[in-house]
Design an enzyme around this catalytic site. Structure first.
Site, PDB file in Angstrom:
ATOM      1  N   ASP A  62      -4.047   3.177  14.190  1.00 22.74           N
ATOM      2  CA  ASP A  62      -3.103   3.928  13.188  1.00 22.74           C
ATOM      3  C   ASP A  62      -3.615   5.265  12.678  1.00 22.74           C
ATOM      4  O   ASP A  62      -4.357   5.904  13.536  1.00 22.74           O
ATOM      5  CB  ASP A  62      -2.917   2.942  11.894  1.00 22.74           C
ATOM      6  CG  ASP A  62      -4.322   2.843  11.134  1.00 22.74           C
ATOM      7  OD1 ASP A  62      -5.367   3.413  11.374  1.00 22.74           O
ATOM      8  OD2 ASP A  62      -4.359   1.997  10.301  1.00 22.74           O
ATOM      9  N   ARG A  78       0.918  -1.185  -0.077  1.00 19.99           N
ATOM     10  CA  ARG A  78       0.042  -0.034   0.024  1.00 19.99           C
ATOM     11  C   ARG A  78       0.777   1.062  -0.063  1.00 19.99           C
ATOM     12  O   ARG A  78       1.456   1.624   0.870  1.00 19.99           O
ATOM     13  CB  ARG A  78      -0.872   0.146   1.205  1.00 19.99           C
ATOM     14  CG  ARG A  78      -1.712   1.313   1.166  1.00 19.99           C
ATOM     15  CD  ARG A  78      -3.052   1.134   2.171  1.00 19.99           C
ATOM     16  NE  ARG A  78      -2.650   0.879   3.509  1.00 19.99           N
ATOM     17  CZ  ARG A  78      -3.759   1.149   4.427  1.00 19.99           C
ATOM     18  NH1 ARG A  78      -5.026   1.184   4.427  1.00 19.99           N
ATOM     19  NH2 ARG A  78      -3.193   1.090   5.962  1.00 19.99           N
TER      20      ARG A  78
END
Length: 525
Positions: A441, A157
């Site tokens: 996160d 990603r």
């Protein structure tokens, strides 16, 4: 390309003249389009702030009603019943590949703090893992890849279109973080993956329109041409984690159809995007505290049902959301309760037709795998479940006000506490942080700060204390939570001072920052 970051040990193996020339070529060809699309985001935001709404696009009706399919599943992506996510440091690289998950989302985005050292070393770790030369030792414990070949398929990603890599300059301007991350991995690892019978695969974050997906598709096509790799070798899964993208799922798949590997329900960023896109619209889009917003809320249910229906209609995988629980080795009671919630969440997803789902910790892989094994058996996926019973309207996707739940002082304090702890860790170089048995996160930090901003600007009264959420109340809670954190071992006064200043900027200012990572990255060396 001018590199302004330090050339640390072995960085010359990644930042080779040939690799930098490849990234430079991508930046020169696609950098201007990227900036135009970011301007288009701002124009769309202005329309929403002025009273506009989101809907399925009338101009792309032919695509939604057309008869087309995406490319068939690529090698190593046929079975995705368990995907583990995490940053690209050495320890996580080894643990994720060894975890028993089918796929590892190797994350340069929300789970990665974009220190220059992290970004370049991450590419070294990926290349070394593919060459099976990676190892790691800490605290007297050694980590190495298993000798067998049953390792997770790597899916990288890169950073979203909105982020720069400020240590790499082309013609005086910073390179797109997306193109930097994609380009270095593709240049060094595409052929390595092909030689292993797999391919260069990606997760694409923060996409807001099918035009942004088209840009990625053009980047893929050009990158394959430049390195002589057959068209369609790249495969990409798009995270539907922005509110506008939920109304363009079919168009996004269509743009990427030669390179598509499906869609993912990025639940945490999706909630953040709901707040961000309709932040000026009063209580119509008001969310209760984040732990109260479950996947059974009507607007979230509509979103996930539509995602599965859309993917399977077009032959694409539908991947479920994150199980963020971090098991405790010291509290079996906490584990038992949390694991039952994880099991229930994965049971819902597998029952709805998802082909797999995410976990944040290797200890959750067996639970997720067991649930999906019970539905899939020996089949690799559920692409044959077309979900033709699903018919989701725009109004259902927009039914945020029907979400049950309260806003309490405990919820407000949790948002403050989590955001401060996470931002301090992020500024110190950690992008995935275990806080109160949950893996936090950048996405969960975004929810925490954006909810507080929303509550302040809507004169919310807390359900348990009858206090109105004001800047003054939040300032007091910040001070109180910091005092508690300061008593804990390992407290870093400098990092928490930086985190506090940043948090106040993105949660208490009258103007809403699009992404907290933008002012955070500006503070980073």
């Amino acid at each position: 390309m001018e590199i302004t970051g330090p050339m640390l040990d072995r960085f010359d193996e990644i930042l080779t003249p040939e690799a930098l020339a490849f990234v430079t070529a991508l930046q020169r060809e696609f950098g201007a389009r990227r900036l135009e699309l970011l301007e288009a985001r701002q124009a769309r935001q202005a329309e929403l702030s002025d009273g506009g709404t989101l809907d399925f696009l009338p101009g792309t009706k032919e695509i939604r009603e057309g008869d087309w399919q995406v490319a068939p599943p690529a090698p190593g992506l046929e079975d995705r019943r368990v995907e583990i996510t995490g940053p690209v440091d050495k320890k996580m690289t080894i643990n994720a590949l060894n975890s028993g998950a089918k796929v590892w989302l190797a994350d340069f985005e929300d789970a990665n703090s974009p220190l220059w050292e992290n970004c370049v070393a991450g590419h070294l770790n990926l290349r070394d893992a593919l060459d099976r030369t990676i190892d790691f030792e800490t605290g007297g414990k050694s980590y190495a890849l298993r000798p067998d070949d049953e390792l997770a398929t790597v899916v990288v990603r890169p950073r979203g279109w909105h982020l720069d890599e400020k240590h790499a300059m082309v013609e005086g301007q910073p390179v797109s973080g997306s193109l930097f991350d994609f380009g270095l991995y593709f240049f060094h690892c595409a052929q390595r993956q092909i030689d292993k019978g797999r391919g260069p695969y990606f997760y694409l974050p923060k996409i807001e329109s099918h035009q942004e997906a088209r840009l990625w598709n053009d980047v893929f096509t050009r990158a394959q041409e430049l390195l002589g790799i057959p068209h369609g070798t790249i495969r990409a899964t798009v995270l539907i984690e922005t509110y506008p993208a939920a109304f363009e799922m079919e168009e996004i798949l269509h743009e990427l159809r030669d390179h598509s590997a499906g869609l993912n329900a990025g639940r945490w960023d999706y909630l953040f995007s709901v707040i961000k896109k309709f932040r000026t619209r009063g209580r119509e889009f008001l969310l209760p505290e984040r732990n109260a917003v479950t996947m059974t809320a009507p607007f979230m249910r509509a979103y996930t049902e539509l995602l599965v229906r859309t993917c399977h209609k077009r032959g694409a995988h539908a991947i479920g959301g994150m199980a963020a629980f971090i098991p405790s080795r010291r509290d079996p009671e906490v584990n038992a309760v949390a694991l039952e919630k994880v099991r229930a969440d994965k049971t819902r997803e597998s029952g709805d037709g998802f082909d797999g789902s995410w976990v944040a910790h290797p200890d959750l892989v067996p639970v997720c795998r067991e649930v999906f094994d019970g539905v899939l058996g020996s089949r690799p996926n559920q692409l044959d479940r077309l979900r033709e019973d699903v018919d989701v309207t725009a109004a259902e996707l927009l039914s945020v006000s029907a979400t049950p739940g309260e806003i309490t002082e405990a919820g407000l304090r949790n948002n403050v506490d989590v955001a401060l702890r996470y931002l301090a860790a992020w500024m110190g170089g950690l992008g995935a942080v275990a806080i109160h048995n949950l893996m936090e996160d950048a996405a969960t930090a975004e929810i925490s700060r954006s909810q507080i901003w929303q509550w302040i600007h809507n004169d919310i009264t807390l359900a348990d204390t009858a206090q109105q959420v004001t800047k003054e109340l939040v300032e007091r809670i910040i001070s109180e939570e910091l005092a508690r954190i300061a008593m804990e071992p390992g407290y870093d006064e400098k990092l928490f001072a930086q985190a506090t200043a940043l948090f106040k900027e993105v949660a208490l200012d009258d103007d809403f920052a699009d992404f907290l990572t933008l002012p955070a990255y500006a503070r980073m060396p």
